[in-house]
Enzyme design. Structure first.
Site, PDB file in Angstrom:
ATOM      1  N   GLU A  34      -8.571  11.231   8.009  1.00 44.07           N
ATOM      2  CA  GLU A  34      -7.166  11.655   7.944  1.00 44.07           C
ATOM      3  C   GLU A  34      -6.896  12.784   8.928  1.00 44.07           C
ATOM      4  O   GLU A  34      -7.673  13.742   9.009  1.00 44.07           O
ATOM      5  CB  GLU A  34      -6.847  12.096   6.512  1.00 44.07           C
ATOM      6  CG  GLU A  34      -5.419  11.841   6.106  1.00 44.07           C
ATOM      7  CD  GLU A  34      -5.069  10.343   6.036  1.00 44.07           C
ATOM      8  OE1 GLU A  34      -4.682   9.775   7.073  1.00 44.07           O
ATOM      9  OE2 GLU A  34      -5.191   9.760   4.951  1.00 44.07           O
ATOM     10  N   HIS A  35      -5.813  12.638   9.653  1.00 42.91           N
ATOM     11  CA  HIS A  35      -5.412  13.584  10.701  1.00 42.91           C
ATOM     12  C   HIS A  35      -6.484  13.690  11.791  1.00 42.91           C
ATOM     13  O   HIS A  35      -6.724  14.754  12.339  1.00 42.91           O
ATOM     14  CB  HIS A  35      -5.077  14.967  10.110  1.00 42.91           C
ATOM     15  CG  HIS A  35      -3.750  14.971   9.410  1.00 42.91           C
ATOM     16  ND1 HIS A  35      -2.557  15.014  10.093  1.00 42.91           N
ATOM     17  CD2 HIS A  35      -3.432  14.900   8.096  1.00 42.91           C
ATOM     18  CE1 HIS A  35      -1.553  14.995   9.215  1.00 42.91           C
ATOM     19  NE2 HIS A  35      -2.054  14.902   8.000  1.00 42.91           N
ATOM     20  N   ASP A  37      -6.714  10.736  14.004  1.00 43.61           N
ATOM     21  CA  ASP A  37      -6.421   9.718  15.035  1.00 43.61           C
ATOM     22  C   ASP A  37      -5.940  10.368  16.335  1.00 43.61           C
ATOM     23  O   ASP A  37      -6.308   9.933  17.423  1.00 43.61           O
ATOM     24  CB  ASP A  37      -5.456   8.626  14.539  1.00 43.61           C
ATOM     25  CG  ASP A  37      -4.110   9.114  14.045  1.00 43.61           C
ATOM     26  OD1 ASP A  37      -3.926  10.333  13.877  1.00 43.61           O
ATOM     27  OD2 ASP A  37      -3.222   8.252  13.824  1.00 43.61           O
ATOM     28  N   GLY A 132       4.003   8.042   2.542  1.00 45.01           N
ATOM     29  CA  GLY A 132       2.680   8.110   3.148  1.00 45.01           C
ATOM     30  C   GLY A 132       2.065   6.740   3.355  1.00 45.01           C
ATOM     31  O   GLY A 132       0.873   6.618   3.620  1.00 45.01           O
ATOM     32  N   SER A 136       7.751   3.637   8.415  1.00 42.62           N
ATOM     33  CA  SER A 136       8.343   3.622   9.759  1.00 42.62           C
ATOM     34  C   SER A 136       7.552   2.718  10.701  1.00 42.62           C
ATOM     35  O   SER A 136       8.137   1.940  11.459  1.00 42.62           O
ATOM     36  CB  SER A 136       8.507   5.030  10.325  1.00 42.62           C
ATOM     37  OG  SER A 136       7.331   5.750  10.210  1.00 42.62           O
ATOM     38  N   GLU A 168       7.764   6.111  18.563  1.00 39.46           N
ATOM     39  CA  GLU A 168       7.788   7.174  17.560  1.00 39.46           C
ATOM     40  C   GLU A 168       7.591   8.551  18.216  1.00 39.46           C
ATOM     41  O   GLU A 168       8.259   9.519  17.860  1.00 39.46           O
ATOM     42  CB  GLU A 168       6.696   6.902  16.523  1.00 39.46           C
ATOM     43  CG  GLU A 168       6.758   7.843  15.375  1.00 39.46           C
ATOM     44  CD  GLU A 168       6.820   7.166  14.006  1.00 39.46           C
ATOM     45  OE1 GLU A 168       6.910   5.927  13.934  1.00 39.46           O
ATOM     46  OE2 GLU A 168       6.792   7.913  13.032  1.00 39.46           O
ATOM     47  N   ASP A 180      -1.157   4.118  12.245  1.00 42.58           N
ATOM     48  CA  ASP A 180      -0.242   3.372  11.378  1.00 42.58           C
ATOM     49  C   ASP A 180       0.218   2.077  12.039  1.00 42.58           C
ATOM     50  O   ASP A 180       0.240   1.008  11.425  1.00 42.58           O
ATOM     51  CB  ASP A 180       0.986   4.227  11.033  1.00 42.58           C
ATOM     52  CG  ASP A 180       0.587   5.541  10.395  1.00 42.58           C
ATOM     53  OD1 ASP A 180      -0.595   5.689  10.055  1.00 42.58           O
ATOM     54  OD2 ASP A 180       1.464   6.412  10.250  1.00 42.58           O
TER      55      ASP A 180
HETATM   56  C1  GLA Z   1       0.715   9.862   9.870  1.00 42.66           C
HETATM   57  C2  GLA Z   1       0.635   9.493  11.351  1.00 42.66           C
HETATM   58  C3  GLA Z   1      -0.737   8.937  11.713  1.00 42.66           C
HETATM   59  C4  GLA Z   1      -1.868   9.846  11.215  1.00 42.66           C
HETATM   60  C5  GLA Z   1      -1.650  10.222   9.751  1.00 42.66           C
HETATM   61  C6  GLA Z   1      -2.641  11.244   9.272  1.00 42.66           C
HETATM   62  O1  GLA Z   1       0.645   8.710   9.089  1.00 42.66           O
HETATM   63  O2  GLA Z   1       1.625   8.558  11.692  1.00 42.66           O
HETATM   64  O3  GLA Z   1      -0.832   8.734  13.096  1.00 42.66           O
HETATM   65  O4  GLA Z   1      -1.982  10.970  12.026  1.00 42.66           O
HETATM   66  O5  GLA Z   1      -0.337  10.738   9.527  1.00 42.66           O
HETATM   67  O6  GLA Z   1      -3.934  10.731   9.315  1.00 42.66           O
END
Ligand code: GLA
Length: 396
Positions: A34-35, A37, A132, A136, A168, A180
């Site tokens: 998570e966080h 990418d 979450g 989008s 985006e 995503d």
């Molecule tokens: C959002 C962003 C992703 C990723 C997550 C956290 O979903 O769109 O690119 O950074 O947060 O992992």
């Protein structure tokens, strides 16, 4: 009403005939990574069985005016290619926020030399917004399929994902990574996806047979366009800049080992150090977790998910009390291997890996205890990993 039926019905009512096509693009849940990418790390999402649907037809005349109906909120907007770069509707008013996602995709496609032909469309999302689960990205990927269907170009799913990310980043203004859009475009039924966000190479990993993926929605909503997400990304860039003085050649936090980080972390301002530590440790965690999943050691894998939540809560500071409550309850229930917030944070959902035979009882107990503690009604569901964005052949 199921979004598939809603869009078909809305299309008929608004445009007076059946749509020529129906497409869908799923949301996603992220299991681990998570966080990371946008720091060139590894992510492990799955596309889910909730999706954005779009009913659409090319125009009968030679008009260049697209009309989109957002069936979820009974609003519509028309725009022409000329208005897209300035986010202006055909009547000269600014595009509403929801329309910036499809218009952004049209913009990114056109910039890349793949024109987006005018269309009439009705769309609706079964992915709750601000939860979450990447509503989008699912809207973006559904429209990418629609425009591809009406064009003579065809792009591989990863290319559509990259253009969605560009929309985006540069059109909507959220500096998100690739995860995503990738998961929505490339999802595979009953599999986790493993993506190397640097090389963009990816593979599937088996969802262990006896494991259920349970998504728990706190019902607290968040908005990433408010800047909190971009601030986190900025902190990572600040850390990289300072660390590269001591570690020449690093291109992203992915290149910083935990040992190197510990050696130079005192060079970073306090908050930047916390943010970057989460990223470096999370990438390290995913490296440890991949073989565990491959070996089917779901207990050890679940422990790593729990560690991930603690790090998002204490170091990256993207959790909120309701997410922490949901995770704490889940971790105390029988059959739960691992639980953590999923996606960007600040609200939305948790993801839980649960022994299949215990999943129903787990969901019921989690809902009851969460509501007792917070007074909020959560939505808990057992989800199936699904295929990525595609045309739906059966429109009935
Ligand atoms: C959002 C962003 C992703 C990723 C997550 C956290 O979903 O769109 O690119 O950074 O947060 O992992």
């Amino acid at each position: 009403m199921h979004p598939k039926d809603l869009v078909t019905q809305t299309f008929r009512q608004r445009f007076g005939k059946d749509p020529a096509y129906l497409a869908l693009a799923p949301g996603r849940v992220n299991i681990l990574g998570e966080h990371v990418d946008y720091n060139d790390g590894f992510v492990m999402p799955a596309a889910i069985d909730r999706a954005t649907y779009i009913a659409f037809s090319p125009l009968d005349d030679n008009s260049e005016r697209s009309t989109l109906v957002a069936a979820n909120f009974a609003e519509e907007v028309s725009f022409t290619p000329q208005g897209i770069p300035t986010k202006t509707a055909a009547d000269g008013s600014p595009l509403p926020e929801w329309a910036c996602y499809p218009a952004g995709v049209a913009w990114a496609l056109t910039e890349a030399g793949h024109p987006a032909p005018a269309l009439n469309a009705a769309f609706a999302s079964g992915v709750p917004r601000g939860s979450g689960l990447s509503s989008s990205a699912s809207v973006e990927m559904a429209f990418a399929i629609a425009w591809q269907t009406l064009s003579d170009w065809e792009l591989p799913p990863m290319q559509r994902a990259l253009l969605g990310q560009k929309a985006e980043n540069q059109y909507v203004g959220v500096n998100c990574g690739i995860m995503d859009q990738f998961a929505s475009a490339c999802g595979v039924a009953d599999k986790f996806l493993l993506l190397d966000c640097r090389s963009l190479e990816w593979q599937t990993l088996p969802v262990p047979e006896d494991v259920a993926i349970v998504i728990a929605d706190t019902s607290v909503r968040r908005k990433l366009t408010d800047g909190t997400y971009n601030q986190r990304r900025q902190a990572c860039e600040d850390a990289l800049k300072i660390l590269s003085v001591h570690l020449p050649g690093i291109k992203a936090l992915r290149d910083v080992s935990l040992d190197d980080f510990n050696q130079f972390s005192d060079q970073l301002p306090g908050l930047v150090e916390k943010r970057a530590r989460h990223v470096v440790e999370e990438i390290e965690r995913s490296r440890r977790a991949i073989p565990l999943l491959e070996q089917g050691n779901i207990r050890a894998f679940g422990q790593i998910m729990n560690e991930c939540h603690a790090s998002l809560r204490d170091l990256y500071e993207v959790s909120i009390p309701e997410l922490n409550t949901m995770v704490e309850i889940a971790q105390s229930l029988p059959g739960c291997f691992g639980a953590r917030l999923t996606g960007a944070g600040f609200g939305g959902c948790t993801v839980n890996l649960v022994e299949k035979t215990a999943a129903q009882a787990f969901a019921a107990d989690l809902a009851r205890q969460y509501e007792a503690k917070t007074g909020l009604k959560p939505e808990i569901y057992i989800c199936r990993a699904s295929d990525g964005a595609r045309l739906v052949q059966d429109k009935s």
